[in-house]
Scaffold this active site. Structure first.
Site, PDB file in Angstrom:
ATOM      1  N   LYS A  13      70.342  48.944   3.521  1.00  0.00           N
ATOM      2  CA  LYS A  13      71.366  49.945   3.176  1.00  0.00           C
ATOM      3  C   LYS A  13      70.750  51.098   2.381  1.00  0.00           C
ATOM      4  O   LYS A  13      70.956  52.260   2.695  1.00  0.00           O
ATOM      5  CB  LYS A  13      72.485  49.328   2.318  1.00  0.00           C
ATOM      6  CG  LYS A  13      73.215  48.175   2.961  1.00  0.00           C
ATOM      7  CD  LYS A  13      74.316  47.648   2.040  1.00  0.00           C
ATOM      8  CE  LYS A  13      73.818  46.990   0.760  1.00  0.00           C
ATOM      9  NZ  LYS A  13      73.006  45.786   0.967  1.00  0.00           N
ATOM     10  N   ARG A  88      82.553  46.368  -2.018  1.00  0.00           N
ATOM     11  CA  ARG A  88      81.848  45.127  -1.774  1.00  0.00           C
ATOM     12  C   ARG A  88      82.765  43.915  -1.744  1.00  0.00           C
ATOM     13  O   ARG A  88      82.303  42.800  -1.556  1.00  0.00           O
ATOM     14  CB  ARG A  88      80.882  44.949  -2.932  1.00  0.00           C
ATOM     15  CG  ARG A  88      79.532  44.444  -2.563  1.00  0.00           C
ATOM     16  CD  ARG A  88      78.798  44.328  -3.883  1.00  0.00           C
ATOM     17  NE  ARG A  88      77.495  43.820  -3.729  1.00  0.00           N
ATOM     18  CZ  ARG A  88      76.412  44.543  -3.502  1.00  0.00           C
ATOM     19  NH1 ARG A  88      76.485  45.846  -3.355  1.00  0.00           N
ATOM     20  NH2 ARG A  88      75.246  43.972  -3.419  1.00  0.00           N
ATOM     21  N   ARG A 127      59.667  43.465  -1.172  1.00  0.00           N
ATOM     22  CA  ARG A 127      60.235  44.712  -1.693  1.00  0.00           C
ATOM     23  C   ARG A 127      59.652  45.071  -3.057  1.00  0.00           C
ATOM     24  O   ARG A 127      59.479  44.226  -3.920  1.00  0.00           O
ATOM     25  CB  ARG A 127      61.749  44.601  -1.813  1.00  0.00           C
ATOM     26  CG  ARG A 127      62.330  45.814  -2.548  1.00  0.00           C
ATOM     27  CD  ARG A 127      63.777  46.019  -2.314  1.00  0.00           C
ATOM     28  NE  ARG A 127      64.586  44.915  -2.769  1.00  0.00           N
ATOM     29  CZ  ARG A 127      65.897  44.854  -2.594  1.00  0.00           C
ATOM     30  NH1 ARG A 127      66.512  45.823  -1.947  1.00  0.00           N
ATOM     31  NH2 ARG A 127      66.578  43.835  -3.028  1.00  0.00           N
ATOM     32  N   ARG A 160      62.327  43.609  -8.266  1.00  0.00           N
ATOM     33  CA  ARG A 160      63.639  43.376  -8.867  1.00  0.00           C
ATOM     34  C   ARG A 160      63.778  41.912  -9.251  1.00  0.00           C
ATOM     35  O   ARG A 160      63.407  41.035  -8.486  1.00  0.00           O
ATOM     36  CB  ARG A 160      64.746  43.769  -7.876  1.00  0.00           C
ATOM     37  CG  ARG A 160      65.214  45.188  -8.066  1.00  0.00           C
ATOM     38  CD  ARG A 160      66.091  45.673  -6.955  1.00  0.00           C
ATOM     39  NE  ARG A 160      67.244  44.841  -6.663  1.00  0.00           N
ATOM     40  CZ  ARG A 160      68.169  45.157  -5.749  1.00  0.00           C
ATOM     41  NH1 ARG A 160      68.047  46.286  -5.062  1.00  0.00           N
ATOM     42  NH2 ARG A 160      69.186  44.364  -5.539  1.00  0.00           N
ATOM     43  N   ARG A 171      72.920  35.575  -3.563  1.00  0.00           N
ATOM     44  CA  ARG A 171      73.458  36.878  -3.143  1.00  0.00           C
ATOM     45  C   ARG A 171      73.958  36.820  -1.701  1.00  0.00           C
ATOM     46  O   ARG A 171      74.962  37.439  -1.351  1.00  0.00           O
ATOM     47  CB  ARG A 171      72.394  37.969  -3.316  1.00  0.00           C
ATOM     48  CG  ARG A 171      72.151  38.296  -4.801  1.00  0.00           C
ATOM     49  CD  ARG A 171      70.838  38.986  -5.031  1.00  0.00           C
ATOM     50  NE  ARG A 171      70.760  40.269  -4.357  1.00  0.00           N
ATOM     51  CZ  ARG A 171      69.609  40.890  -4.092  1.00  0.00           C
ATOM     52  NH1 ARG A 171      68.461  40.339  -4.437  1.00  0.00           N
ATOM     53  NH2 ARG A 171      69.621  42.056  -3.501  1.00  0.00           N
TER      54      ARG A 171
HETATM   55  P1  AP5 Z   1      66.715  47.893   1.068  1.00  0.00           P
HETATM   56  O1  AP5 Z   1      66.907  49.213   1.719  1.00  0.00           O
HETATM   57  O2  AP5 Z   1      66.301  47.865  -0.348  1.00  0.00           O
HETATM   58  O3  AP5 Z   1      67.985  46.954   1.332  1.00  0.00           O
HETATM   59  P2  AP5 Z   1      69.426  46.985   0.704  1.00  0.00           P
HETATM   60  O4  AP5 Z   1      70.385  46.665   1.797  1.00  0.00           O
HETATM   61  O5  AP5 Z   1      69.655  48.230  -0.071  1.00  0.00           O
HETATM   62  O6  AP5 Z   1      69.294  45.713  -0.240  1.00  0.00           O
HETATM   63  P3  AP5 Z   1      69.779  45.468  -1.735  1.00  0.00           P
HETATM   64  O7  AP5 Z   1      69.085  44.234  -2.207  1.00  0.00           O
HETATM   65  O8  AP5 Z   1      69.628  46.712  -2.542  1.00  0.00           O
HETATM   66  O9  AP5 Z   1      71.248  45.156  -1.493  1.00  0.00           O
HETATM   67  P4  AP5 Z   1      72.185  44.429  -2.440  1.00  0.00           P
HETATM   68  O10 AP5 Z   1      73.462  44.733  -1.799  1.00  0.00           O
HETATM   69  O11 AP5 Z   1      71.893  43.009  -2.638  1.00  0.00           O
HETATM   70  O12 AP5 Z   1      71.848  45.067  -3.875  1.00  0.00           O
HETATM   71  P5  AP5 Z   1      72.529  46.239  -4.708  1.00  0.00           P
HETATM   72  O13 AP5 Z   1      71.472  46.971  -5.403  1.00  0.00           O
HETATM   73  O14 AP5 Z   1      73.498  46.972  -3.885  1.00  0.00           O
HETATM   74  O15 AP5 Z   1      65.638  47.076   1.967  1.00  0.00           O
HETATM   75  C1  AP5 Z   1      65.183  45.806   1.555  1.00  0.00           C
HETATM   76  C2  AP5 Z   1      63.652  45.689   1.832  1.00  0.00           C
HETATM   77  O16 AP5 Z   1      63.448  45.666   3.233  1.00  0.00           O
HETATM   78  C3  AP5 Z   1      62.839  46.866   1.288  1.00  0.00           C
HETATM   79  O17 AP5 Z   1      61.598  46.407   0.841  1.00  0.00           O
HETATM   80  C4  AP5 Z   1      62.686  47.786   2.514  1.00  0.00           C
HETATM   81  O18 AP5 Z   1      61.504  48.564   2.456  1.00  0.00           O
HETATM   82  C5  AP5 Z   1      62.641  46.768   3.648  1.00  0.00           C
HETATM   83  N1  AP5 Z   1      63.253  47.270   4.888  1.00  0.00           N
HETATM   84  C6  AP5 Z   1      64.299  48.135   4.997  1.00  0.00           C
HETATM   85  N2  AP5 Z   1      64.598  48.379   6.290  1.00  0.00           N
HETATM   86  C7  AP5 Z   1      63.736  47.603   7.024  1.00  0.00           C
HETATM   87  C8  AP5 Z   1      63.534  47.407   8.424  1.00  0.00           C
HETATM   88  N3  AP5 Z   1      64.305  48.043   9.323  1.00  0.00           N
HETATM   89  N4  AP5 Z   1      62.549  46.554   8.816  1.00  0.00           N
HETATM   90  C9  AP5 Z   1      61.776  45.905   7.898  1.00  0.00           C
HETATM   91  N5  AP5 Z   1      61.900  46.072   6.563  1.00  0.00           N
HETATM   92  C10 AP5 Z   1      62.867  46.904   6.126  1.00  0.00           C
HETATM   93  O19 AP5 Z   1      73.347  45.370  -5.785  1.00  0.00           O
HETATM   94  C11 AP5 Z   1      72.674  44.571  -6.722  1.00  0.00           C
HETATM   95  C12 AP5 Z   1      73.676  43.779  -7.536  1.00  0.00           C
HETATM   96  O20 AP5 Z   1      74.520  44.674  -8.283  1.00  0.00           O
HETATM   97  C13 AP5 Z   1      74.645  42.918  -6.726  1.00  0.00           C
HETATM   98  O21 AP5 Z   1      74.085  41.655  -6.401  1.00  0.00           O
HETATM   99  C14 AP5 Z   1      75.837  42.823  -7.688  1.00  0.00           C
HETATM  100  O22 AP5 Z   1      75.607  41.873  -8.685  1.00  0.00           O
HETATM  101  C15 AP5 Z   1      75.854  44.205  -8.326  1.00  0.00           C
HETATM  102  N6  AP5 Z   1      76.716  45.146  -7.586  1.00  0.00           N
HETATM  103  C16 AP5 Z   1      76.312  46.249  -6.891  1.00  0.00           C
HETATM  104  N7  AP5 Z   1      77.354  46.864  -6.330  1.00  0.00           N
HETATM  105  C17 AP5 Z   1      78.458  46.147  -6.663  1.00  0.00           C
HETATM  106  C18 AP5 Z   1      79.841  46.270  -6.357  1.00  0.00           C
HETATM  107  N8  AP5 Z   1      80.301  47.269  -5.574  1.00  0.00           N
HETATM  108  N9  AP5 Z   1      80.691  45.350  -6.872  1.00  0.00           N
HETATM  109  C19 AP5 Z   1      80.252  44.341  -7.640  1.00  0.00           C
HETATM  110  N10 AP5 Z   1      78.953  44.157  -7.967  1.00  0.00           N
HETATM  111  C20 AP5 Z   1      78.062  45.051  -7.474  1.00  0.00           C
HETATM  112 MG    MG Z   2      69.898  48.655  -2.126  1.00  0.00          MG
END
Ligand code: AP5
Ligand code: MG
Ligand code: ZN
Length: 213
Positions: A13, A88, A127, A160, A171
């Site tokens: 994402k 989410r 990552r 992270r 997660r």
């Molecule tokens: P990346 O682009 O970083 O993936 P992502 O989908 O952004 O993954 P996240 O871990 O950031 O998602 P998340 O939803 O768990 O965390 P968030 O920060 O939102 O890609 C991942 C890896 O793969 C990278 O190394 C990249 O280079 C590689 N990659 C990408 N595309 C690829 C491809 N096509 N092929 C191969 N490799 C690839 O949230 C973190 C925490 O915050 C949550 O767990 C929760 O506790 C809290 N939180 C955040 N938002 C909310 C909300 N709205 N409500 C409640 N709690 C929340």
């Molecule tokens: Mg992310």
């Protein structure tokens, strides 16, 4: 243009949101990045959410909604934005759609970057992220130009804390229990599009651009 990025943790994402932001010149609002920045700076919000995030749970809906609605009022969002990691949960999605309706506004696309659970764990272990600007890398598929250093701002990259294998599992469970059920809300409204997130980063982006037009 207003876009919501959907997908499991590690689906890509954030990676795709940054590419869309650069092409369409609209800001990305990542609730995860906002929370991590606050944790790093030790703010009140950061202290409130740290334990939840490090356990792989979700920050309460009301707190998250208020934070996002406040951010969406900024001048830079007037021509559109990309939401990464928000909404989410079903209550968050309902609150967001109601917020849009109140403002006579609408969502253009909810894009689901679809990746099966099996592929997620290896992605997470490779990552690396920039603690200062939030840029994301991968040791194998998307390494920085200089090892361990952010291309954008020169800061030292980190892993992270919530990318530890057992937290990733939590997660994923949280995603299937609380986030996936929200997808039907977008389907019902004809806003939903799926892309195959297992393809190379540039191919995923090409598919997204074809949807956005
Ligand atoms: P990346 O682009 O970083 O993936 P992502 O989908 O952004 O993954 P996240 O871990 O950031 O998602 P998340 O939803 O768990 O965390 P968030 O920060 O939102 O890609 C991942 C890896 O793969 C990278 O190394 C990249 O280079 C590689 N990659 C990408 N595309 C690829 C491809 N096509 N092929 C191969 N490799 C690839 O949230 C973190 C925490 O915050 C949550 O767990 C929760 O506790 C809290 N939180 C955040 N938002 C909310 C909300 N709205 N409500 C409640 N709690 C929340
Ligand atoms: Mg992310
Ligand atoms: Zn950086």
């Amino acid at each position: 243009m207003k876009i919501v990025m959907l997908g499991a943790p590690g689906a890509g994402k954030g990676t795709q949101a940054e590419k869309i932001a650069a092409k369409y010149q609209i800001p990305t609002i990542s609730t995860g990045n906002i929370f991590r920045k606050n944790m790093k700076e030790g703010t009140e919000l950061g202290k409130q959410v740290q334990a939840i995030i490090e356990a792989g749970g979700l920050v309460p809906d009301e707190l998250t909604n208020a934070l996002v609605f406040d951010r969406l009022g900024n001048e830079d969002c007037k021509d559109g934005y990309i939401l990464d990691g928000y909404p989410r949960t079903v209550p968050q999605a309902e609150a967001y759609l109601a917020f849009l309706a109140e403002n006579n506004d609408k969502l253009d696309h909810a894009i689901d970057v679809d990746v099966p659970d099996e592929s997620i764990v290896s992605r997470m272990s490779g990552r690396r992220v920039c603690p200062d600007c939030g840029e994301t890398y991968h040791l194998v598929v998307n390494p920085p130009k200089t090892e361990g250093i952010c291309n954008k701002c020169g800061a030292a990259l980190i892993q992270r804390k919530d990318d530890a294998a057992e937290t990733v599992q939590n997660r994923l469970t949280t995603y299937h229990d609380q986030t996936e059920p929200m997808i039907s809300l977008y389907k019902e409204r004809g806003m939903y599009d799926r892309v195959d997130g297992t393809q190379p980063i540039d191919k995923v982006f090409e598919d997204i651009c074809a949807i956005l037009g």
